[in-house]
Design a protein around this motif. Sequence first.
Motif, PDB file in Angstrom:
ATOM      1  N   VAL A  71       0.858  -1.181   0.000  1.00 26.83           N
ATOM      2  CA  VAL A  71       0.000   0.000   0.000  1.00 26.83           C
ATOM      3  C   VAL A  71       0.894   1.231   0.000  1.00 26.83           C
ATOM      4  CG1 VAL A  71      -0.204   0.072   2.530  1.00 26.83           C
ATOM      5  CG2 VAL A  71      -1.975   1.115   1.121  1.00 26.83           C
ATOM      6  N   ILE A  72       0.482   2.250  -0.738  1.00 25.81           N
ATOM      7  CA  ILE A  72       1.269   3.465  -0.908  1.00 25.81           C
ATOM      8  C   ILE A  72       0.434   4.647  -0.428  1.00 25.81           C
ATOM      9  CG2 ILE A  72       2.486   4.919  -2.575  1.00 25.81           C
ATOM     10  CD1 ILE A  72       2.324   2.279  -4.434  1.00 25.81           C
ATOM     11  N   VAL A  73       1.010   5.471   0.445  1.00 24.37           N
ATOM     12  CA  VAL A  73       0.271   6.608   1.004  1.00 24.37           C
ATOM     13  C   VAL A  73       1.035   7.896   0.745  1.00 24.37           C
ATOM     14  CG1 VAL A  73      -0.604   7.676   3.122  1.00 24.37           C
ATOM     15  CG2 VAL A  73      -0.830   5.208   2.780  1.00 24.37           C
ATOM     16  N   ALA A  74       0.324   8.914   0.269  1.00 23.58           N
ATOM     17  CA  ALA A  74       0.922  10.224  -0.001  1.00 23.58           C
ATOM     18  C   ALA A  74       0.200  11.309   0.788  1.00 23.58           C
ATOM     19  CB  ALA A  74       0.835  10.547  -1.489  1.00 23.58           C
ATOM     20  N   PRO A  75       0.943  12.224   1.404  1.00 21.17           N
ATOM     21  CA  PRO A  75       0.312  13.366   2.072  1.00 21.17           C
ATOM     22  C   PRO A  75       0.015  14.478   1.063  1.00 21.17           C
ATOM     23  CG  PRO A  75       2.667  13.442   2.432  1.00 21.17           C
ATOM     24  CD  PRO A  75       2.407  12.217   1.597  1.00 21.17           C
ATOM     25  N   GLY A  77      -3.058  15.222  -2.176  1.00 20.18           N
ATOM     26  CA  GLY A  77      -4.096  14.847  -3.122  1.00 20.18           C
ATOM     27  C   GLY A  77      -3.649  15.071  -4.553  1.00 20.18           C
ATOM     28  N   SER A  78      -2.808  16.064  -4.757  1.00 17.77           N
ATOM     29  CA  SER A  78      -2.334  16.401  -6.086  1.00 17.77           C
ATOM     30  C   SER A  78      -1.474  15.288  -6.677  1.00 17.77           C
ATOM     31  CB  SER A  78      -1.531  17.711  -6.014  1.00 17.77           C
ATOM     32  OG  SER A  78      -0.999  18.054  -7.261  1.00 17.77           O
ATOM     33  N   CYS A  79      -0.475  14.847  -5.935  1.00 21.35           N
ATOM     34  CA  CYS A  79       0.425  13.811  -6.440  1.00 21.35           C
ATOM     35  C   CYS A  79      -0.255  12.448  -6.492  1.00 21.35           C
ATOM     36  CB  CYS A  79       1.685  13.755  -5.590  1.00 21.35           C
ATOM     37  SG  CYS A  79       2.646  15.292  -5.659  1.00 21.35           S
ATOM     38  N   ALA A  80      -1.060  12.138  -5.488  1.00 22.82           N
ATOM     39  CA  ALA A  80      -1.814  10.881  -5.527  1.00 22.82           C
ATOM     40  C   ALA A  80      -2.768  10.884  -6.715  1.00 22.82           C
ATOM     41  CB  ALA A  80      -2.589  10.681  -4.226  1.00 22.82           C
ATOM     42  N   GLY A  81      -3.345  12.042  -7.009  1.00 23.29           N
ATOM     43  CA  GLY A  81      -4.241  12.157  -8.151  1.00 23.29           C
ATOM     44  C   GLY A  81      -3.532  11.913  -9.462  1.00 23.29           C
ATOM     45  N   SER A  82      -2.291  12.376  -9.580  1.00 20.47           N
ATOM     46  CA  SER A  82      -1.521  12.157 -10.796  1.00 20.47           C
ATOM     47  C   SER A  82      -1.240  10.676 -10.996  1.00 20.47           C
ATOM     48  CB  SER A  82      -0.203  12.937 -10.742  1.00 20.47           C
ATOM     49  OG  SER A  82       0.534  12.743 -11.928  1.00 20.47           O
ATOM     50  N   VAL A  83      -0.828  10.006  -9.936  1.00 17.42           N
ATOM     51  CA  VAL A  83      -0.548   8.570 -10.014  1.00 17.42           C
ATOM     52  C   VAL A  83      -1.808   7.795 -10.390  1.00 17.42           C
ATOM     53  CG1 VAL A  83       0.109   6.530  -8.670  1.00 17.42           C
ATOM     54  CG2 VAL A  83       1.379   8.667  -8.406  1.00 17.42           C
ATOM     55  N   ARG A  84      -2.925   8.158  -9.813  1.00 15.99           N
ATOM     56  CA  ARG A  84      -4.161   7.417 -10.021  1.00 15.99           C
ATOM     57  C   ARG A  84      -4.839   7.711 -11.347  1.00 15.99           C
ATOM     58  NH1 ARG A  84      -6.437   7.226  -4.456  1.00 15.99           N
ATOM     59  NH2 ARG A  84      -8.496   7.696  -5.309  1.00 15.99           N
ATOM     60  N   HIS A  85      -4.723   8.939 -11.833  1.00 18.78           N
ATOM     61  CA  HIS A  85      -5.522   9.338 -12.990  1.00 18.78           C
ATOM     62  C   HIS A  85      -4.726   9.783 -14.217  1.00 18.78           C
ATOM     63  CE1 HIS A  85      -9.376   9.111 -10.843  1.00 18.78           C
ATOM     64  NE2 HIS A  85      -8.710   9.566  -9.799  1.00 18.78           N
ATOM     65  N   GLN A  86      -3.400   9.829 -14.114  1.00 16.47           N
ATOM     66  CA  GLN A  86      -2.610  10.277 -15.257  1.00 16.47           C
ATOM     67  C   GLN A  86      -1.596   9.250 -15.749  1.00 16.47           C
ATOM     68  OE1 GLN A  86      -0.977  14.012 -13.719  1.00 16.47           O
ATOM     69  NE2 GLN A  86      -2.494  15.182 -14.884  1.00 16.47           N
ATOM     70  N   HIS A  87      -0.944   8.564 -14.837  1.00 16.25           N
ATOM     71  CA  HIS A  87       0.195   7.713 -15.204  1.00 16.25           C
ATOM     72  C   HIS A  87      -0.135   6.678 -16.273  1.00 16.25           C
ATOM     73  CE1 HIS A  87       3.147   8.416 -11.635  1.00 16.25           C
ATOM     74  NE2 HIS A  87       2.785   9.537 -12.241  1.00 16.25           N
ATOM     75  N   ALA A  88      -1.123   5.847 -16.019  1.00 18.28           N
ATOM     76  CA  ALA A  88      -1.448   4.778 -16.976  1.00 18.28           C
ATOM     77  C   ALA A  88      -1.915   5.358 -18.302  1.00 18.28           C
ATOM     78  CB  ALA A  88      -2.519   3.861 -16.389  1.00 18.28           C
ATOM     79  N   ASP A  89      -2.663   6.446 -18.243  1.00 15.40           N
ATOM     80  CA  ASP A  89      -3.173   7.070 -19.465  1.00 15.40           C
ATOM     81  C   ASP A  89      -2.040   7.625 -20.325  1.00 15.40           C
ATOM     82  OD1 ASP A  89      -5.481   8.032 -21.051  1.00 15.40           O
ATOM     83  OD2 ASP A  89      -4.741  10.016 -20.494  1.00 15.40           O
ATOM     84  N   VAL A  90      -1.075   8.263 -19.697  1.00 12.94           N
ATOM     85  CA  VAL A  90       0.068   8.808 -20.436  1.00 12.94           C
ATOM     86  C   VAL A  90       0.864   7.679 -21.085  1.00 12.94           C
ATOM     87  CG1 VAL A  90       2.312   9.953 -20.173  1.00 12.94           C
ATOM     88  CG2 VAL A  90       0.279  10.925 -19.092  1.00 12.94           C
ATOM     89  N   ALA A  91       1.121   6.620 -20.335  1.00  8.64           N
ATOM     90  CA  ALA A  91       1.877   5.488 -20.883  1.00  8.64           C
ATOM     91  C   ALA A  91       1.133   4.849 -22.049  1.00  8.64           C
ATOM     92  CB  ALA A  91       2.131   4.455 -19.784  1.00  8.64           C
ATOM     93  N   ARG A  92      -0.166   4.719 -21.898  1.00 12.09           N
ATOM     94  CA  ARG A  92      -0.992   4.106 -22.943  1.00 12.09           C
ATOM     95  C   ARG A  92      -0.973   4.954 -24.217  1.00 12.09           C
ATOM     96  NH1 ARG A  92      -5.231   4.163 -20.183  1.00 12.09           N
ATOM     97  NH2 ARG A  92      -4.733   2.287 -18.996  1.00 12.09           N
ATOM     98  N   LYS A  93      -1.109   6.251 -24.073  1.00 16.80           N
ATOM     99  CA  LYS A  93      -1.139   7.150 -25.229  1.00 16.80           C
ATOM    100  C   LYS A  93       0.209   7.211 -25.951  1.00 16.80           C
ATOM    101  CE  LYS A  93      -4.962  10.098 -23.749  1.00 16.80           C
ATOM    102  NZ  LYS A  93      -5.381  11.426 -23.223  1.00 16.80           N
ATOM    103  N   THR A 106      -0.041   0.121  -9.832  1.00 11.23           N
ATOM    104  CA  THR A 106       0.453   1.039  -8.793  1.00 11.23           C
ATOM    105  C   THR A 106      -0.659   1.971  -8.327  1.00 11.23           C
ATOM    106  OG1 THR A 106       2.664   0.999  -9.791  1.00 11.23           O
ATOM    107  CG2 THR A 106       2.211   2.775  -8.240  1.00 11.23           C
ATOM    108  N   ALA A 107      -1.458   2.441  -9.269  1.00  9.37           N
ATOM    109  CA  ALA A 107      -2.557   3.352  -8.941  1.00  9.37           C
ATOM    110  C   ALA A 107      -3.547   2.724  -7.972  1.00  9.37           C
ATOM    111  CB  ALA A 107      -3.273   3.781 -10.216  1.00  9.37           C
ATOM    112  N   LYS A 108      -3.811   1.433  -8.150  1.00  6.40           N
ATOM    113  CA  LYS A 108      -4.769   0.734  -7.291  1.00  6.40           C
ATOM    114  C   LYS A 108      -4.293   0.661  -5.837  1.00  6.40           C
ATOM    115  CE  LYS A 108      -6.451  -2.291 -10.993  1.00  6.40           C
ATOM    116  NZ  LYS A 108      -6.457  -3.690 -11.515  1.00  6.40           N
TER     117      LYS A 108
END
Length: 242
Positions: A71-75, A77-93, A106-108
């Motif tokens: 489990v990964i915890v970040a203090p 919301g901005s950085c956690a949001g990037s990992v959860r909602h941007q990383h996979a999409d950028v790699a896919r594109k 990782t996002a999960k």
Amino acid sequence: MRVALFVTCLVDGLFPDVGKATVRLLERLGHEVVVPPAQTCCGQMHINTGYPGQALPVIRNHVEAFEHADVIVAPSGSCAGSVRHQHADVARKHGDAKLAEAAADTAKRTYELSEFLVDVLGVTDVGAYFPHRVTYHPTCHSLRVLKVGDRPLRLLRAVEGIDLVELPAADTCCGFGGTFALKNSDTSTAMLGDKMSAVLSTKAGVLTAGDSSCLMHIGGGLSRLRSGVRPLHLAQILEHTR
């Protein structure tokens, strides 16, 4: 539980006390905290300023750094949001299906601090004591991207001794937005002025939020006014005891 701390660039470089507070809080709740040494920037800065291609190696490093974390915890919301909602999409594109799959995994496993406390650990009362008048600013990424809702407020309401006062127009952006504050400084400053007026109207001595970036922006403005209002991250309040 063994928790991997995703400390974030801003916390690591400018606000290390936030990272330390997060560790102390989680350890007090009975969990082992590790800080993977290979972690660096998550790439949000690159993605949000129009350089997603340059973010790919940064995303790959992040995925590899936290590959073995349960489990990964970040203090943040901005950085956690990037990992959860941007990383996979950028790699896919960019045609990297393998990285996209790993980033999605990782996002999960990635949570913003208040999400982890409330949703994973199932606690709102963390045994904190903070006898001060406090107002809470819900940061844009935590509010609109992660949709943390009232989780931070539920945690704050359970703090012994706190005088928690509602922030007027709380869901209005403070004007930071990363490089937005640099590229659109006049607009950013005007938005900051509105946010500071709202904070001062509460007569709170402490302003809290889940992102050090927004606290840096608002706190910087308040310090120039010599307002006496202290910016404190949510983790710093929750780790405080008698």
